[in-house]
Design a protein around this motif. Structure first.
Motif, short mmCIF file in Angstrom:
data_model
loop_
_atom_site.label_atom_id
_atom_site.label_comp_id
_atom_site.label_asym_id
_atom_site.label_seq_id
_atom_site.Cartn_x
_atom_site.Cartn_y
_atom_site.Cartn_z
N UNK A 69 2.73 0.71 -1.89
CA UNK A 69 2.58 0.54 -1.00
C UNK A 69 4.37 0.74 0.18
N UNK A 70 4.93 1.30 -0.34
CA UNK A 70 6.44 1.32 0.68
C UNK A 70 6.34 1.81 1.70
N UNK A 71 5.16 2.31 2.19
CA UNK A 71 5.56 2.90 3.33
C UNK A 71 6.13 4.77 3.69
N UNK A 72 6.22 4.80 2.26
CA UNK A 72 6.93 6.47 2.46
C UNK A 72 6.11 7.21 2.76
N UNK A 73 5.90 7.78 4.07
CA UNK A 73 5.00 9.09 4.07
C UNK A 73 5.44 9.61 2.70
N UNK A 74 3.56 11.30 2.44
CA UNK A 74 3.88 11.44 1.27
C UNK A 74 2.97 13.20 1.82
N UNK A 262 -10.85 -6.50 -7.08
CA UNK A 262 -9.64 -5.04 -6.71
C UNK A 262 -9.88 -5.59 -5.59
N UNK A 263 -8.90 -5.42 -4.15
CA UNK A 263 -8.97 -5.78 -2.70
C UNK A 263 -8.07 -5.11 -2.24
N UNK A 264 -8.31 -4.66 -1.24
CA UNK A 264 -7.50 -3.98 -0.53
C UNK A 264 -6.37 -4.06 -0.39
N UNK A 265 -4.93 -2.38 -0.39
CA UNK A 265 -3.43 -2.62 -0.57
C UNK A 265 -3.00 -3.65 0.14
N UNK A 266 -2.26 -4.22 0.18
CA UNK A 266 -1.68 -4.86 1.51
C UNK A 266 -0.62 -3.71 2.62
#
Length: 288
Positions: A69-74, A262-266
Motif C-alpha cells: 500500500x505504498x502508492x508507488x505507481x506500477x 477480508x477488508x479493503x486495503x488502507x
C-alpha cells in the motif's frame, strides 16, 4: 529518481525488454534495480518512484504485492497471454517508459485487499486486536491481495462448510466448494469464472462469489467499500482441509483455517495506463 523493474524471467521477450530498458535508464541517469518474479517473496523492496512490470497479469500481481500500500505507481507492459491489467507492448518498452516519465500516462487507483487469517489454536482476542490495528503484511497471518482471496476445498475434494458475514451481519451458513472474495480488479478473473459480475475498476468495494454452492439461493454479493467480509469455518472434516489462494498463489499454514476477515486495503494500488482503450471496450474484446 529510482525505478524498480520486475520481469518474468521465464519469458524471453520480457528478459530482452529488461536489458533494453536497463540500457535506456542508464543513458538517462536514472538509478534502477531489476528482479525476477520468482525472487519477489524474498526481496525487500526499497522506496522507489516507479515500478515497471514486464510480463503478463501475473507479473503485475506479484509487483503489486511487492509494493503493498505504498502508492508507488506500477507501469505494466504485456509480454504474457491475457494482459488485461498491462499495457500493450506495441510501442516498445523504451517508448512506453519514456511516456510514463514524461507524464503521458493515466493513473488508475485500484482497491486492494487486506486478508487476515486465524488458524485453529490461535488466540481469538489477539486476532480481533490485530484486525483493528494497521495492517502488517507478514505473509503468515496477514496478506495483501489485488485480485482475490479464494477459500476452496482441499485435496480430498470434500465440500467446505462456513458461516458468511458481511458488514457485521450474518448472511448464511454455506456449503460448497468455497468462496471467492475479490476486488473490482479481480472481478475479471476467478470471480468472473465462478459466476460473479463484471465490475468497473474504479469501484472500491469487494465482491463475494460462492463457488459451486450446494444451494438454490446463493448469489454473488457486491459489498459497500467499508464492508468487512468474514468467513467462520465449520469444524467438519472437509472444512478442516480447506485451502486459501491469494492472487493465484497458495498460502500455507501449520493448522487448519478457522476464520478469515477480508477488508479493503488502507491505500490503493496505482496502475499507469498508456494509450489504453476504455475498460468496457477492452472487456468486450476479451470476454464477449
Amino acid at each position: 529518481m529510482y525505478m524498480l523493474v520486475v520481469r518474468n524471467s521465464e519469458n524471453p521477450e520480457a528478459l530482452d525488454a529488461s536489458v533494453m530498458l536497463q540500457t535506456y535508464l542508464m543513458s538517462q541517469g536514472i538509478a534502477s534495480d531489476t528482479i525476477d518474479t520468482i525472487d519477489c517473496d524474498d526481496y525487500d523492496a526499497p522506496a522507489c518512484d516507479m515500478c515497471v512490470a514486464l510480463g503478463g497479469d501475473g507479473t503485475i500481481l506479484r509487483t503489486a504485492k511487492l509494493m503493498g500500500i505504498s502508492g508507488t505507481p506500477i507501469l505494466g507492459i504485456n509480454y504474457g497471454h491475457l494482459g488485461f491489467l498491462a499495457n500493450e507492448n506495441d510501442a516498445g518498452v523504451v517508448a512506453t517508459v519514456a511516456a510514463a516519465l514524461a507524464g503521458d500516462t493515466t493513473r488508475e487507483e485500484r482497491a486492494n485487499m487486506r486478508i487476515e487469517v486465524m488458524c485453529a489454536g490461535d488466540d481469538e482476542a489477539a486476532f480481533d486486536a490485530r484486525c483493528m490495528a494497521p495492517a502488517r503484511y507478514d505473509g503468515t497471518r496477514c496478506f495483501f491481495g489485488l485480485n482475490e482471496a479464494a477459500f476452496t476445498r482441499g485435496a480430498s475434494g470434500r465440500i467446505v462448510q462456513f458461516d458468511l458475514s458481511i458488514g457485521g451481519s450474518h448472511i448464511a451458513n454455506m456449503r460448497g466448494d468455497g468462496l471467492v472474495t475479490s476486488t473490482a480488479t479481480g472481478s475479471t478473473a476467478y470471480a468472473l469464472s465462478a459466476g460473479g459480475p463484471l465490475v468497473a475498476p474504479g469501484f472500491r468495494g469487494l465482491i463475494t462469489v460462492p463457488v459451486a454452492p450446494h444451494s438454490l439461493n446463493a448469489r454473488a454479493i457486491v459489498c459497500d467499500p467499508n464492508d468487512v467480509v468474514e468467513v467462520a469455518v465449520n469444524d467438519a472434516v472437509g472444512s478442516n482441509e480447506a485451502e486459501l489462494f491469494i492472487d493465484g498463489l497458495a498460502a500455507s499454514f501449520e493448522a487448519p483455517i478457522a476464520k478469515l476477515r477480508i477488508s479493503r486495503g488502507a491505500a490503493p494500488t496505482v496502475l499507469l495506463r498508456y494509450k489504453r482503450e476504455g475498460f468496457y471496450a477492452h472487456a468486450s474484446k476479451v470476454f464477449f
